[in-house]
Write an enzyme that holds these catalytic residues in place. Structure first.
Site, PDB file in Angstrom:
ATOM      1  N   LEU A 185       1.646  -2.113  14.332  1.00 22.80           N
ATOM      2  CA  LEU A 185       0.922  -1.683  13.131  1.00 22.80           C
ATOM      3  C   LEU A 185      -0.360  -2.508  12.961  1.00 22.80           C
ATOM      4  O   LEU A 185      -0.329  -3.738  13.105  1.00 22.80           O
ATOM      5  CB  LEU A 185       1.849  -1.883  11.923  1.00 22.80           C
ATOM      6  CG  LEU A 185       1.401  -1.377  10.560  1.00 22.80           C
ATOM      7  CD1 LEU A 185       1.291   0.134  10.546  1.00 22.80           C
ATOM      8  CD2 LEU A 185       2.370  -1.840   9.485  1.00 22.80           C
ATOM      9  N   SER A 197       6.743  -4.480  17.627  1.00 24.11           N
ATOM     10  CA  SER A 197       6.803  -4.185  16.201  1.00 24.11           C
ATOM     11  C   SER A 197       6.946  -2.671  15.956  1.00 24.11           C
ATOM     12  O   SER A 197       7.858  -2.056  16.518  1.00 24.11           O
ATOM     13  CB  SER A 197       5.561  -4.777  15.522  1.00 24.11           C
ATOM     14  OG  SER A 197       5.758  -4.892  14.154  1.00 24.11           O
ATOM     15  N   GLN A 198       6.069  -2.064  15.179  1.00 21.12           N
ATOM     16  CA  GLN A 198       6.184  -0.619  14.931  1.00 21.12           C
ATOM     17  C   GLN A 198       6.217   0.169  16.251  1.00 21.12           C
ATOM     18  O   GLN A 198       6.864   1.215  16.346  1.00 21.12           O
ATOM     19  CB  GLN A 198       5.008  -0.139  14.062  1.00 21.12           C
ATOM     20  CG  GLN A 198       5.005   1.364  13.856  1.00 21.12           C
ATOM     21  CD  GLN A 198       3.885   1.826  12.945  1.00 21.12           C
ATOM     22  OE1 GLN A 198       4.024   1.785  11.733  1.00 21.12           O
ATOM     23  NE2 GLN A 198       2.761   2.246  13.511  1.00 21.12           N
ATOM     24  N   ASP A 229      10.054 -15.273  12.500  1.00 19.78           N
ATOM     25  CA  ASP A 229       9.145 -14.120  12.554  1.00 19.78           C
ATOM     26  C   ASP A 229       8.316 -13.969  11.264  1.00 19.78           C
ATOM     27  O   ASP A 229       7.120 -13.726  11.297  1.00 19.78           O
ATOM     28  CB  ASP A 229       9.979 -12.857  12.814  1.00 19.78           C
ATOM     29  CG  ASP A 229       9.123 -11.623  12.973  1.00 19.78           C
ATOM     30  OD1 ASP A 229       8.924 -11.186  14.112  1.00 19.78           O
ATOM     31  OD2 ASP A 229       8.647 -11.095  11.941  1.00 19.78           O
ATOM     32  N   HIS A 260       5.443 -13.581  13.643  1.00 15.67           N
ATOM     33  CA  HIS A 260       5.310 -12.189  14.064  1.00 15.67           C
ATOM     34  C   HIS A 260       4.065 -11.930  14.925  1.00 15.67           C
ATOM     35  O   HIS A 260       4.136 -11.270  15.948  1.00 15.67           O
ATOM     36  CB  HIS A 260       5.321 -11.266  12.844  1.00 15.67           C
ATOM     37  CG  HIS A 260       5.555  -9.836  13.203  1.00 15.67           C
ATOM     38  ND1 HIS A 260       6.738  -9.395  13.765  1.00 15.67           N
ATOM     39  CD2 HIS A 260       4.746  -8.742  13.138  1.00 15.67           C
ATOM     40  CE1 HIS A 260       6.656  -8.094  14.003  1.00 15.67           C
ATOM     41  NE2 HIS A 260       5.456  -7.675  13.627  1.00 15.67           N
TER      42      HIS A 260
END
Ligand SMILES: *[C@@H]1O[C@H](CO)[C@@H](O)[C@H](O)[C@H]1NC(C)=O
Ligand SMILES: *[C@@H]1O[C@H](CO)[C@@H](O)[C@H](O)[C@H]1NC(C)=O
Ligand SMILES: *[C@@H]1O[C@H](CO)[C@@H](O)[C@H](O)[C@H]1NC(C)=O
Length: 280
Positions: free
Chosen positions: A58, A124-125, A206, A261
């Site tokens: 994202l 991630s996404q 994260d 993250h």
């Protein structure tokens, strides 16, 4: 006459002209043979590396993945690394199914040209997008799917700016997880199970994925306690293939502490411990 090679260090002492040319000839042939052999090995090693397709997260774009691409190149020189250039930055806020379609269109030609299949690293996404592509694509040839810090069970709270986004992701996940009684669920499970291995990577520092164990398909129960993957409905019902994958030892969970993250794709430790060995 004995071969000069049997006495390596002494071969030049008192050597006659004919012995010398014999030595030279044999040496040249051996050298050529070794060169040929190493070229053959080099080529076959190179061919053994499957292309790696990277899908970004994202508000993210391909430029952010240069470090990861370099790690792969250093470990397995010559590996073809493709960082899919689609839905970058703001465009990553577009509807998930639209992105699944768009990413798939870019990935299919790469898969088709890779005889031995490809490996995926999805961050991630991107990890959710890749999961959806695997479920909805018949005859994909992904061997290893590496899910890097992806909220596979959804996301709780987080940055208020992104909350609507997370709710949308949850609706998307409900279909993937067959919580909406998806008529195609059996087919999608079959497609997903064409992979050999699923590597789930995440860690307690994260700070974006919440709970961080969502990277491992774990999530909060109604009392706010984190419940392990094996007790989740999707696992128990095997609604998209997770339990089947686990039963055939195709599921690997890899925890790395100390990585925020944004740092996953730059972390050499995460690469060395959780990614490198699964790309071969
Ligand atoms: C891979 O590494 C080699 C040398 O180690 C370098 O010459 C080459 O440009 C690198 N390729 C990529 C795509 O980074
Ligand atoms: C897109 O991103 C830029 C910053 O790169 C930001 O200023 C802008 O508001 C964003 N637009 C939308 C529609 O989110
Ligand atoms: C999907 O859900 C329906 C309704 O609960 C169920 O009948 C079906 O077996 C499920 N499919 C899979 C693959 O779990």
């Amino acid at each position: 006459m004995h071969s000069p090679f049997s006495q390596c260090g002494k071969a030049f002492q008192g050597i006659t002209m004919s012995e010398y040319s014999y030595f030279t000839r044999e040496f040249i042939w051996s050298a050529l043979f070794m060169v040929g052999l190493s070229i053959t090995w080099g080529v076959s090693w190179t061919l053994a590396y499957k292309p790696v397709i990277i899908v970004h997260g994202l508000l993210d774009d391909p430029d952010n993945y240069a470090t990861l691409a370099a790690f792969i190149n250093q470990t397995y020189p010559g590996t073809k690394v493709i960082i899919v250039d689609a839905f970058n930055n703001n465009n990553s806020l577009q509807p998930m199914w639209k992105q699944v379609k768009g990413f798939r269109e870019k990935m299919l030609p790469i898969m088709r040209s890779a005889q031995d299949g490809v490996n995926l690293i999805c961050c991630s996404q991107g990890g959710l997008i890749c999961r959806a592509i695997l479920s909805t694509t018949e005859a994909h040839n992904v061997q290893t799917f590496i899910s890097l810090a992806a909220p596979q069970m959804g996301q709780f709270g987080g940055d208020p700016k992104h909350q609507a986004r997370y709710r949308q992701n949850n609706d998307f996940l409900a279909v993937l997880n067959n919580e909406t009684n998806n008529p195609l669920a059996d087919e999608w499970k079959h497609n997903f199970l064409q992979i050999q291995k699923l590597i789930l990577i995440g860690g307690p520092d994260d700070e974006v994925i919440s709970p961080w164990q969502s990277s491992f398909f774990s999530f909060y129960d109604t009392r706010g306690r984190v419940v392990d993957i094996t007790q989740q409905e999707v696992y128990v019902q095997d609604s998209f293939g997770l339990q089947s994958l686990d039963r055939r030892n195709g599921l690997v969970v890899c925890t790395v502490p100390g990585v925020k993250h944004r740092e996953w794709v730059h972390s050499k430790r995460a690469f060395d411990e959780c990614i490198a060995k699964f790309l071969f």
